[in-house]
Design an enzyme around this catalytic site. Structure first.
Site, PDB file in Angstrom:
ATOM      1  N   PHE A   6      -1.703  -1.194  -3.923  1.00 41.23           N
ATOM      2  CA  PHE A   6      -2.711  -0.194  -3.583  1.00 41.23           C
ATOM      3  C   PHE A   6      -2.081   1.197  -3.730  1.00 41.23           C
ATOM      4  O   PHE A   6      -1.107   1.516  -3.048  1.00 41.23           O
ATOM      5  CB  PHE A   6      -3.185  -0.341  -2.130  1.00 41.23           C
ATOM      6  CG  PHE A   6      -3.929  -1.600  -1.800  1.00 41.23           C
ATOM      7  CD1 PHE A   6      -4.431  -2.435  -2.787  1.00 41.23           C
ATOM      8  CD2 PHE A   6      -4.152  -1.954  -0.469  1.00 41.23           C
ATOM      9  CE1 PHE A   6      -5.129  -3.588  -2.462  1.00 41.23           C
ATOM     10  CE2 PHE A   6      -4.849  -3.096  -0.144  1.00 41.23           C
ATOM     11  CZ  PHE A   6      -5.334  -3.924  -1.133  1.00 41.23           C
ATOM     12  N   TYR A  25       0.853  -1.192   0.000  1.00 41.04           N
ATOM     13  CA  TYR A  25       0.000   0.000   0.000  1.00 41.04           C
ATOM     14  C   TYR A  25       0.889   1.242   0.000  1.00 41.04           C
ATOM     15  O   TYR A  25       1.777   1.395   0.828  1.00 41.04           O
ATOM     16  CB  TYR A  25      -0.881  -0.041   1.248  1.00 41.04           C
ATOM     17  CG  TYR A  25      -2.026   0.951   1.318  1.00 41.04           C
ATOM     18  CD1 TYR A  25      -2.216   1.958   0.376  1.00 41.04           C
ATOM     19  CD2 TYR A  25      -2.954   0.864   2.353  1.00 41.04           C
ATOM     20  CE1 TYR A  25      -3.280   2.840   0.467  1.00 41.04           C
ATOM     21  CE2 TYR A  25      -4.028   1.747   2.453  1.00 41.04           C
ATOM     22  CZ  TYR A  25      -4.175   2.737   1.511  1.00 41.04           C
ATOM     23  OH  TYR A  25      -5.234   3.621   1.600  1.00 41.04           O
ATOM     24  N   CYS A  26       0.649   2.134  -0.967  1.00 40.03           N
ATOM     25  CA  CYS A  26       1.335   3.438  -1.050  1.00 40.03           C
ATOM     26  C   CYS A  26       2.851   3.226  -1.149  1.00 40.03           C
ATOM     27  O   CYS A  26       3.311   2.514  -2.021  1.00 40.03           O
ATOM     28  CB  CYS A  26       0.934   4.303   0.149  1.00 40.03           C
ATOM     29  SG  CYS A  26       1.449   6.043   0.005  1.00 40.03           S
ATOM     30  N   ILE A  27       3.638   3.824  -0.255  1.00 47.93           N
ATOM     31  CA  ILE A  27       5.097   3.691  -0.343  1.00 47.93           C
ATOM     32  C   ILE A  27       5.519   2.234  -0.192  1.00 47.93           C
ATOM     33  O   ILE A  27       6.546   1.817  -0.741  1.00 47.93           O
ATOM     34  CB  ILE A  27       5.789   4.581   0.713  1.00 47.93           C
ATOM     35  CG1 ILE A  27       7.303   4.627   0.459  1.00 47.93           C
ATOM     36  CG2 ILE A  27       5.486   4.122   2.122  1.00 47.93           C
ATOM     37  CD1 ILE A  27       8.051   5.566   1.392  1.00 47.93           C
TER      38      ILE A  27
END
Length: 600
Positions: free
Chosen positions: A361, A333-335
Site C-alpha cells: 500500500f 503500508y507506506c514505510i
C-alpha cells in the site's frame, strides 16, 4: 456595483463594558502562557527552516540575472508598483463615494469567503495587496533560472510557506470572521482561543502543535479500533494481534498486515463502516496485524534491522506456527511496505519462502525522485534531524507530524489555528484527524538509516543496501505482488511507487492506482461507492503511458484485490480461534502498545 454597508453587529456601551471584563481574564491566561514558554524543551533549530545558504544562493543568482538583464527586473517592479497603486486608488475611491467596484475579478480562495473581503474597502484593499504581493514573490522565484533544480524546488516551497504564513486571515486585526465573532461574543471567543492556545502548548512541552480534533470524542478501543481480536504475541518491537473470525470457514493461508510505525495501525480500523481489518475478516481470512511499539529514548540504537528481525520475521513466524502453515500472505503500508520489500529481498537471499504473496500500500522503494519531500530531504534538514536524535534518542512524533502538516499548511496548520485560537472553536470530532494527531516517535538509528540510506542515497534501488549481512536490491523481490497506489498521494507519489515496482524481480506484478490520496485512497470501502481505480497489466511503459492506457473502474479496489488474493490463499478450513496453547491471549485488541505513552 455593491455598497459597503456596515456588516458588523451593533456595538452598545454595555457590550464594550463586558468586552473589557473579558479582556481582564487574559491576564491569568497570559501568566500560564509565559510559564509554559519558559519551560519549553529546546530542539535543534535546524529543523525550523532551511539553511540560509539556500536564500543566499537564490539572491546571488537573482541579482546576477538582474544585472545582466535589468529590463526584466524593471518590468517586474513596474508591474508590481502599478498594481499596488491601483489597489490603493480603488480603496480611496470606495471610501469617498461609499461604494466598492466589484467588477475586478480576484483569484478564488476559500480563505477569503467572508463577503467583507469584497464589500468592505478596508478588507478589500488588504486582500488585493496581499494577492499582489504573493504574485510578485511567486514571479520573482520563477524568474530565477540559474539555480540547481532541487534548490529551485526548495526555494519555491519555502517562499510559498512565507506567502501562506503572511496571509491576512492569520492575524486578528485583518480577519473579519474573527473580529465579528469577538464583538458578537463580547470577547469570549478570544478568551476561548487563548485557552486553546495555552492548552496546546502545555500538552506539547511548549511546542505549538495545533490540535486538529476533539480528543475527548474518541477512545482507542472504545469507539475506535473495535474489531474483536487478541494480542497473542509481544516483544520489544511490536504486539501481534490476531483478529477473531467472522465466518465459519477461512482460507488456509493467513494474512499478516504490517502498518507504518510513524502512525498507529488503527487507521485501518477507525470504525466498522470503513474498517479494512473488519472487512478482511468478513471475506473469510485469518488476519494478523502488527501494532508497533511507540519507542522512548531507550530505543536509540534500534535500526531497520530490528524492525525486520523482531517485527516482520517474528510476526510471520508466529502466524505460521499458530495456523500450522508454511506460508503467509503479507501486506505492508507506506514505510512498512518499503520495509516489507527489504524483508522479501532478504528472504530471497536466505532461501526463505515463507511469504506466498505480497501487497504494498503506497510504498516507495525507488527514491530517485523525492517529490514533495524534496525540501526536507537535503543535508541541512537531515543534519538537523541527526543532531536532534543524537541528543534525544528518538525523533519526537511532533517533529514528523509538523513536517507532514506543512505539506498542506493551509488545511492542516493555518486553518485549524484560526478556528481554534482566533475563533475560539472546539476542534471537530473527526476520527481521521484524531488519528492523524496520534503519532509515534522514531528510533534515532532507524530514522537516520532510512533518511540517509534509502531516501538520500537510494541504495535499495541502485547498488544495494547492506542489512543483516546481505546486500539487498529491488531485483531480489520476486514473489507475486500487487501494489496499490493513490492518484493524489503527496507522501508516496504513485509514479515513484510505479518506478520501484518496475525494478522488482517478480514475474507476477499487478499495479493499481486508486483515486484520492494517501489515506482516503486506501481506506475506501466498497459500501461508500466513492473513489474509483485504474488498472493496466502492461508495466513496461513509463508511468504517464501506463495511466493513459489504463482501464478505469468505478468504486473501491478492495474487491479486485480480494479476488487476486483468494487465488493465493489456499483451500477453506474451519475458522481459527485466536492464539494457541503456546500463544495465549495477552490482551484484547487493540492491545497495550497502541495506547502506551512513551514519555512515562
Amino acid at each position: 456595483m455593491t455598497t459597503s454597508e456596515d456588516q458588523m453587529p451593533e456595538v452598545t456601551e454595555e457590550h464594550i463594558e463586558r468586552l473589557k471584563e473579558n479582556m481582564e481574564k487574559v491576564e491569568t491566561l497570559s501568566k500560564r502562557l509565559v510559564e509554559v514558554m519558559a519551560s519549553k524543551k529546546p530542539h535543534t533549530s535546524a529543523l525550523d527552516g532551511p539553511n540560509q545558504e539556500l536564500f543566499a544562493r537564490a539572491a546571488t543568482v537573482y541579482f546576477a540575472e538582474a544585472w545582466q538583464n535589468p529590463a526584466k527586473l524593471l518590468e517586474q517592479q513596474i508591474e508590481y508598483w502599478g498594481k499596488s497603486v491601483l489597489n490603493f486608488a480603488e480603496a480611496q475611491q470606495a471610501l469617498t463615494i461609499g461604494e466598492v467596484d466589484d467588477e475586478h475579478d480576484m483569484p478564488a480562495d476559500k480563505r477569503f469567503s467572508n463577503p467583507m473581503w469584497d464589500t468592505n474597502p478596508y478588507f478589500r484593499l488588504i486582500r488585493q495587496q496581499y494577492q499582489t504581493n504573493a504574485q510578485a514573490i511567486t514571479q520573482a522565484v520563477a524568474s530565477v533560472d540559474d539555480l540547481d533544480a532541487k534548490d529551485k524546488r526548495r526555494l519555491s516551497y519555502f517562499s510559498q510557506q512565507i506567502i501562506d504564513m503572511m496571509a491576512p486571515t492569520n492575524f486578528l486585526a485583518t480577519n473579519p470572521d474573527a473580529l465579528q465573532k469577538a464583538v458578537e461574543t463580547e470577547g469570549q471567543s478570544l478568551i476561548n482561543g487563548l485557552e486553546n492556545l495555552v492548552s496546546d502548548l502545555e500538552a506539547n512541552d511548549g511546542e505549538l502543535v495545533v490540535k486538529l480534533a476533539d480528543e475527548n470524542a474518541f477512545e482507542v478501543g472504545g469507539n475506535l479500533a473495535t474489531t474483536p481480536g487478541d494480542v497473542i504475541y509481544r516483544n520489544r518491537m511490536m504486539e501481534l494481534i490476531q483478529y477473531k473470525p467472522a465466518t465459519e470457514t477461512v482460507h488456509e493461508t493467513p494474512i499478516v498486515l504490517f502498518p507504518p510505525w510513524i502512525n498507529k495501525f488503527y487507521i485501518l480500523d477507525l470504525k466498522a463502516q470503513n474498517s479494512l481489518i473488519k472487512w478482511i475478516t468478513e471475506q473469510g481470512y485469518t488476519l494478523f496485524v502488527v501494532s508497533w511499539v511507540n519507542p522512548n529514548p531507550s530505543y536509540a540504537e534500534t535500526g531497520m534491522e530490528d524492525y525486520i528481525q523482531d517485527g516482520f520475521l517474528a510476526a510471520i513466524e508466529v502466524a505460521k506456527q499458530i495456523c500450522k502453515v508454511k506460508q503467509v500472505n503479507a501486506i505492508g503500508y507506506c514505510i512498512a511496505g518499503t520495509t516489507l520489500s527489504l524483508t522479501l529481498a532478504l528472504m530471497k537471499q536466505r532461501g526463505d519462502k515463507s511469504i506466498k504473496s505480497a501487497t504494498l500500500f503506497t510504498a516507495l522503494t525507488d527514491f530517485s525522485e523525492q517529490g514533495e519531500f524534496t525540501p526536507f530531504l537535503q543535508n541541512d534538514f537531515i543534519d538537523g534531524i541527526e543532531e536532534e536524535v543524537t541528543k534525544e534518542g528518538v525523533l519526537r512524533s511532533w517533529i514528523m507530524g509538523r513536517t507532514m502538516s506543512f505539506l498542506r499548511s493551509r488545511d492542516l496548520v493555518y486553518g485549524p489555528a484560526i478556528r481554534s485560537y482566533m475563533m475560539g472553536e472546539v476542534p471537530p470530532a473527526f476520527d481521521l484527524l484524531f488519528w492523524n494527531g496520534d503519532g509515534a516517535n522514531l528510533p534515532a538509528k532507524m530514522a537516520v538509516d532510512y533518511l540517509r540510506g534509502l531516501c538520500q542515497r537510494n541504495e535499495f534501488a541502485s547498488d544495494g543496501i547492506e542489512l543483516l549481512g546481505h546486500k539487498l536490491t529491488l531485483a531480489d523481490v520476486d514473489v507475486p505482488l500487487m501494489a496499490i497506489t493513490c492518484e493524489t498521494d503527496h507522501i508516496a507519489a504513485w509514479k515513484d511507487c510505479y518506478r520501484g515496482v518496475q525494478k522488482m524481480g517478480s514475474r507476477s506484478k499487478t499495479f493499481v492506482v486508486s483515486e484520492s490520496g494517501h489515506i482516503a485512497g486506501i481506506v475506501n470501502p466498497p459500501s461508500k461507492k466513492k473513489y474509483g481505480h485504474y488498472t493496466n497489466p502492461d508495466l513496461k511503459s513509463d508511468a504517464d503511458t501506463w495511466l493513459k492506457e489504463a482501464d478505469f473502474h468505478e468504486g473501491s479496489w478492495w474487491p479486485i484485490w480480494e479476488a487476486w488474493l483468494k487465488k493465493r490463499s489456499g483451500k477453506q478450513v474451519p475458522a481459527r480461534e485466536t492464539g494457541d496453547s503456546t500463544h495465549p491471549s495477552l490482551a484484547p485488541a487493540p492491545g497495550t502498545y497502541v495506547v502506551a505513552n512513551p514519555n512515562i
